[in-house]
Every structure is written in structure tokens, then in C-alpha cells.
Design a protein around this motif. Structure first.
Motif, PDB file in Angstrom:
ATOM      1  N   ALA A 171      33.679  35.688  40.614  1.00 21.58           N
ATOM      2  CA  ALA A 171      33.058  36.968  40.279  1.00 21.58           C
ATOM      3  C   ALA A 171      32.883  37.834  41.517  1.00 21.58           C
ATOM      4  O   ALA A 171      33.214  39.040  41.508  1.00 21.58           O
ATOM      5  CB  ALA A 171      31.710  36.735  39.599  1.00 21.58           C
ATOM      6  N   LEU A 172      32.386  37.263  42.603  1.00 24.73           N
ATOM      7  CA  LEU A 172      32.151  38.048  43.812  1.00 24.73           C
ATOM      8  C   LEU A 172      33.464  38.550  44.420  1.00 24.73           C
ATOM      9  O   LEU A 172      33.554  39.694  44.878  1.00 24.73           O
ATOM     10  CB  LEU A 172      31.363  37.216  44.821  1.00 24.73           C
ATOM     11  CG  LEU A 172      29.925  36.894  44.411  1.00 24.73           C
ATOM     12  CD1 LEU A 172      29.299  35.895  45.375  1.00 24.73           C
ATOM     13  CD2 LEU A 172      29.083  38.159  44.346  1.00 24.73           C
ATOM     14  N   GLY A 173      34.475  37.688  44.434  1.00 20.46           N
ATOM     15  CA  GLY A 173      35.781  38.120  44.937  1.00 20.46           C
ATOM     16  C   GLY A 173      36.391  39.210  44.072  1.00 20.46           C
ATOM     17  O   GLY A 173      36.993  40.165  44.581  1.00 20.46           O
ATOM     18  N   THR A 174      36.239  39.086  42.751  1.00 19.84           N
ATOM     19  CA  THR A 174      36.778  40.087  41.828  1.00 19.84           C
ATOM     20  C   THR A 174      36.084  41.432  42.017  1.00 19.84           C
ATOM     21  O   THR A 174      36.726  42.490  41.970  1.00 19.84           O
ATOM     22  CB  THR A 174      36.625  39.602  40.377  1.00 19.84           C
ATOM     23  OG1 THR A 174      37.348  38.380  40.205  1.00 19.84           O
ATOM     24  CG2 THR A 174      37.155  40.638  39.391  1.00 19.84           C
ATOM     25  N   LYS A 175      34.765  41.405  42.221  1.00 16.73           N
ATOM     26  CA  LYS A 175      34.024  42.651  42.434  1.00 16.73           C
ATOM     27  C   LYS A 175      34.559  43.417  43.646  1.00 16.73           C
ATOM     28  O   LYS A 175      34.668  44.646  43.619  1.00 16.73           O
ATOM     29  CB  LYS A 175      32.527  42.337  42.608  1.00 16.73           C
ATOM     30  CG  LYS A 175      31.817  41.983  41.316  1.00 16.73           C
ATOM     31  CD  LYS A 175      30.484  41.316  41.564  1.00 16.73           C
ATOM     32  CE  LYS A 175      29.456  42.255  42.120  1.00 16.73           C
ATOM     33  NZ  LYS A 175      28.966  43.213  41.085  1.00 16.73           N
ATOM     34  N   VAL A 176      34.903  42.678  44.701  1.00 12.67           N
ATOM     35  CA  VAL A 176      35.434  43.337  45.892  1.00 12.67           C
ATOM     36  C   VAL A 176      36.857  43.837  45.632  1.00 12.67           C
ATOM     37  O   VAL A 176      37.199  44.985  45.955  1.00 12.67           O
ATOM     38  CB  VAL A 176      35.406  42.382  47.095  1.00 12.67           C
ATOM     39  CG1 VAL A 176      36.045  43.033  48.315  1.00 12.67           C
ATOM     40  CG2 VAL A 176      33.975  41.963  47.412  1.00 12.67           C
ATOM     41  N   LEU A 177      37.686  42.986  45.032  1.00 11.98           N
ATOM     42  CA  LEU A 177      39.076  43.372  44.781  1.00 11.98           C
ATOM     43  C   LEU A 177      39.172  44.603  43.877  1.00 11.98           C
ATOM     44  O   LEU A 177      39.974  45.511  44.116  1.00 11.98           O
ATOM     45  CB  LEU A 177      39.831  42.214  44.123  1.00 11.98           C
ATOM     46  CG  LEU A 177      40.429  41.144  45.028  1.00 11.98           C
ATOM     47  CD1 LEU A 177      41.051  40.049  44.185  1.00 11.98           C
ATOM     48  CD2 LEU A 177      41.467  41.746  45.965  1.00 11.98           C
ATOM     49  N   ARG A 178      38.350  44.618  42.840  1.00 10.09           N
ATOM     50  CA  ARG A 178      38.435  45.693  41.848  1.00 10.09           C
ATOM     51  C   ARG A 178      37.459  46.838  42.137  1.00 10.09           C
ATOM     52  O   ARG A 178      37.396  47.789  41.357  1.00 10.09           O
ATOM     53  CB  ARG A 178      38.139  45.124  40.449  1.00 10.09           C
ATOM     54  CG  ARG A 178      39.104  44.045  39.977  1.00 10.09           C
ATOM     55  CD  ARG A 178      40.529  44.512  39.946  1.00 10.09           C
ATOM     56  NE  ARG A 178      41.383  43.598  39.195  1.00 10.09           N
ATOM     57  CZ  ARG A 178      42.659  43.408  39.451  1.00 10.09           C
ATOM     58  NH1 ARG A 178      43.230  44.060  40.451  1.00 10.09           N
ATOM     59  NH2 ARG A 178      43.377  42.581  38.711  1.00 10.09           N
ATOM     60  N   LYS A 179      36.659  46.701  43.220  1.00  2.00           N
ATOM     61  CA  LYS A 179      35.634  47.707  43.511  1.00  2.00           C
ATOM     62  C   LYS A 179      34.762  47.921  42.269  1.00  2.00           C
ATOM     63  O   LYS A 179      34.523  49.060  41.831  1.00  2.00           O
ATOM     64  CB  LYS A 179      36.274  49.013  43.984  1.00  2.00           C
ATOM     65  CG  LYS A 179      37.065  48.863  45.276  1.00  2.00           C
ATOM     66  CD  LYS A 179      37.709  50.167  45.695  1.00  2.00           C
ATOM     67  CE  LYS A 179      38.369  50.061  47.068  1.00  2.00           C
ATOM     68  NZ  LYS A 179      39.384  48.995  47.147  1.00  2.00           N
ATOM     69  N   TRP A 180      34.274  46.818  41.767  1.00  2.00           N
ATOM     70  CA  TRP A 180      33.574  46.785  40.471  1.00  2.00           C
ATOM     71  C   TRP A 180      32.071  46.638  40.685  1.00  2.00           C
ATOM     72  O   TRP A 180      31.623  45.750  41.388  1.00  2.00           O
ATOM     73  CB  TRP A 180      34.113  45.615  39.651  1.00  2.00           C
ATOM     74  CG  TRP A 180      33.502  45.442  38.306  1.00  2.00           C
ATOM     75  CD1 TRP A 180      32.556  44.532  37.931  1.00  2.00           C
ATOM     76  CD2 TRP A 180      33.817  46.184  37.130  1.00  2.00           C
ATOM     77  NE1 TRP A 180      32.258  44.663  36.602  1.00  2.00           N
ATOM     78  CE2 TRP A 180      33.022  45.670  36.079  1.00  2.00           C
ATOM     79  CE3 TRP A 180      34.697  47.232  36.854  1.00  2.00           C
ATOM     80  CZ2 TRP A 180      33.071  46.168  34.778  1.00  2.00           C
ATOM     81  CZ3 TRP A 180      34.753  47.734  35.566  1.00  2.00           C
ATOM     82  CH2 TRP A 180      33.951  47.200  34.542  1.00  2.00           C
ATOM     83  N   GLU A 181      31.305  47.512  40.061  1.00  2.00           N
ATOM     84  CA  GLU A 181      29.847  47.413  40.114  1.00  2.00           C
ATOM     85  C   GLU A 181      29.344  46.696  38.869  1.00  2.00           C
ATOM     86  O   GLU A 181      29.819  46.943  37.774  1.00  2.00           O
ATOM     87  CB  GLU A 181      29.223  48.811  40.186  1.00  2.00           C
ATOM     88  CG  GLU A 181      29.571  49.582  41.448  1.00  2.00           C
ATOM     89  CD  GLU A 181      28.924  48.987  42.696  1.00  2.00           C
ATOM     90  OE1 GLU A 181      27.904  48.291  42.543  1.00  2.00           O
ATOM     91  OE2 GLU A 181      29.447  49.225  43.800  1.00  2.00           O
TER      92      GLU A 181
END
Length: 306
Positions: free
Chosen positions: A84-94
Motif C-alpha cells: 500500500a505504501l509503495g503504491t501510494k508513492v508510485l501512483r501519487k495516491w492520497e
């Protein structure tokens, strides 16, 4: 309150977790595939979990794993958090990545169940109308011929993970193990069984797509959709949350498994009532995890007979 779940060392499971509101955050591309394989490899090694098959869909993730040491909750907590944390950074997801529903964990009690669920995992992109054959899916996945002999490799992603932290090795390796009940001498036969079941499920998916007058999106188009879009296909409410599977045509296996679950839950509740009454010597059934890990409760080392 959720039902108590037995966590048994050596058990094999189908694990499924979904992305929040069916967003396509896991839309396949090189970066998200690398993150998924790397984190799965590191997590599996950290907790001694054996991975047999997996498939990352755009909106959810399937794993078939064996929990060798009885630490599945720890493994899933760590794995899902880092993904989840890696995906948030990759996708610039809040905001959250994972759906608010609990992770689906289904214990596979027979070889038939293992065969069917591995094929189900691999056939997911076909059943979703994305590609005609499982091998064409561009997302992170295992292939049938890799089970028991394949090794997936992924370099440490450049996002989120601190390269100075020794737990994030430069390259992680994910072996795809045979399920514990399958001897190496029977590995090829097992792979043939999975391949045959996969073909059956692919044929069913092809027929369903044809009945609906639809076509397959294709791997190239599936890789081009925006990860910020949401799946628009109909999905019924998930009213059932099975805890085990035995496979088709397994005689009394389902009834025996259901009786074992009821016996475990009844024993657990009886012990919990005593605990709540202040009896700290209450003995919980084998497979009790939460009360043992977080409250130091006593756990029987004998599996309940049915």
C-alpha cells in the motif's frame, strides 16, 4: 464481532484483497509489477511463507500460500502495508489503497481445492474479460509451469524503500514452491492437473464472454487504462465469506471440515467466556492466534478431533 479463525502451521490458503472502490491502482506496468514481486519476495522470506501462485489484477490481488510457521496474520499485515505504501508513492495516491472489507482468507483442505484455486487465481484475467489466455496477462503473476521450479526476481524499487535499510535487499528472489502435500516426484503431474483445470476455467470464461456478446480487452489496452479510473463491470455484493474450500466431488470432506470449524469456534467461545470472567487459566483450542499473541492466553497443543 468477526468469527475466530484457526491459524494452523502448515496450512495452505487462498488470500484475496481488493483495492478501495475498485480503483485500477494495480493497473499492470513495469513499476507496479516490480513493487509487487519484490515486496512479496521479501515478505515471504521474512515470515517463512511459501508462495505457490499469485496474480495481481488491476483492482485486487490473489495469493495461494502455505503458512509454514503459523504466522499468516503477521505476514499479511507486513505485506499489505508495504504494498500500500509503495503504491501510494508510485501512483501519487492520497488516502487508503485497500478496501475496507476484511481480507478473504480461505483454507484449502484438499489437493483438489489447491488445484482448483490455483487455476482460479491464474484464470482471473480471462474471467474478467481482459485477455483470452492467462499467460497473456501483463500483470505480476505466476505461470503454471513455474510452480515448484520457478524463481522470480525483482530489483529493489526506487520508491519508498530506504536503500540503507538492510531489510530492503538490492534484489529479492521469490521461489514458487510446490504445495506441501505434493512430492517432487509428482510435481509434473500436479502441474498437469492445474493446467487442465485452468483450461477448463478459460473455456467457461470464453463461453460467458460470447454469451454476453463481448470481446476481450487485450493485454495492451489493459496496460493503458488510467490507474485512477474505477472498474465499471457489475459486481454483486459479497455476502459470503468462506473460511475453507475442499474442491468439487470430495464426498464428506465439506461436512467434516464444517464440523471442525464449528468445534473450533465453540471451544474458542467457551474459553473466551471464562477469560472474560477473569479465569486466566482458560485453555483456548489449538490454532488460537490473537488471544495467544496479544494477551498471552494458554493454547491447547492438541488439534480438536471431530
Amino acid at each position: 464481532m468477526s468469527q475466530p479463525r484457526e491459524i494452523a502451521p502448515g496450512a495452505t490458503y487462498l488470500v484475496t484483497r481488493r483495492v478501495l472502490r475498485r480503483h485500477l491502482l494495480f493497473r499492470p506496468d513495469a513499476a507496479i509489477n516490480q513493487l509487487m514481486v519484490y515486496v512479496l519476495a521479501v515478505s515471504a522470506r521474512r515470515y517463512g511463507v511459501e508462495v505457490h501462485a499469485f496474480c495481481m489484477m488491476s483492482t485486487h490481488l490473489h495469493l495461494v500460500v502455505t503458512d509454514v510457521h503459523g504466522v499468516l496474520p503477521r505476514f499479511l499485515q507486513f505485506f499489505h502495508r508495504i504494498v500500500a505504501l509503495g503504491t501510494k508513492v508510485l501512483r501519487k495516491w492520497e488516502g487508503p489503497v485497500w478496501d475496507h472489507e476484511a481480507t478473504s482468507v480461505v483454507r484449502l483442505l484438499t489437493q483438489a481445492a489447491v488445484v482448483e484455486k490455483i487455476a482460479y487465481v491464474l484464470a482471473n484475467p480471462v474471467a474478467a474479460g481482459l485477455v483470452r489466455h492467462a499467460r497473456e496477462w501483463p500483470g505480476a503473476k505466476a505461470d503454471v509451469d513455474e510452480i515448484g521450479r520457478g524463481m522470480l526476481h525483482a530489483a529493489r524499487p526506487s520508491v519508498y524503500l530506504d536503500p540503507t535499510n538492510p531489510q530492503w535487499v538490492e534484489e529479492a528472489t521469490l521461489p514458487l514452491a510446490l504445495p506441501p502435500a505434493i512430492e517432487q516426484d509428482n510435481a509434473e503431474g500436479f502441474r498437469h492437473q492445474v493446467a487442465a483445470e485452468l483450461e477448463r476455467q478459460e473455456r467457461e470464461a470464453h463461453a460467458q464472454v460470447e454469451r454476453q456478446g463481448l470481446g476481450f480487452l487485450g493485454a495492451e489496452q489493459a496496460s493503458k487504462v488510467s490507474p485512477y479510473e474505477r472498474a465499471t463491470s457489475f459486481e454483486g455484493l459479497r455476502e459470503r465469506n468462506p473460511t475453507f474450500a475442499v474442491g468439487r466431488d470430495q464426498g464428506d470432506a465439506w461436512r467434516n471440515a464444517a464440523a471442525a470449524v464449528r468445534a473450533f469456534r465453540a471451544s474458542y467461545r467457551a474459553a473466551l467466556e471464562r477469560w472474560r470472567a477473569g479465569v486466566r487459566s482458560a485453555l483456548f483450542p489449538a490454532g488460537t492466534w490473537w488471544m495467544y499473541m496479544f494477551h498471552g492466553a494458554s493454547v491447547n497443543d492438541v488439534v480438536l478431533a471431530v
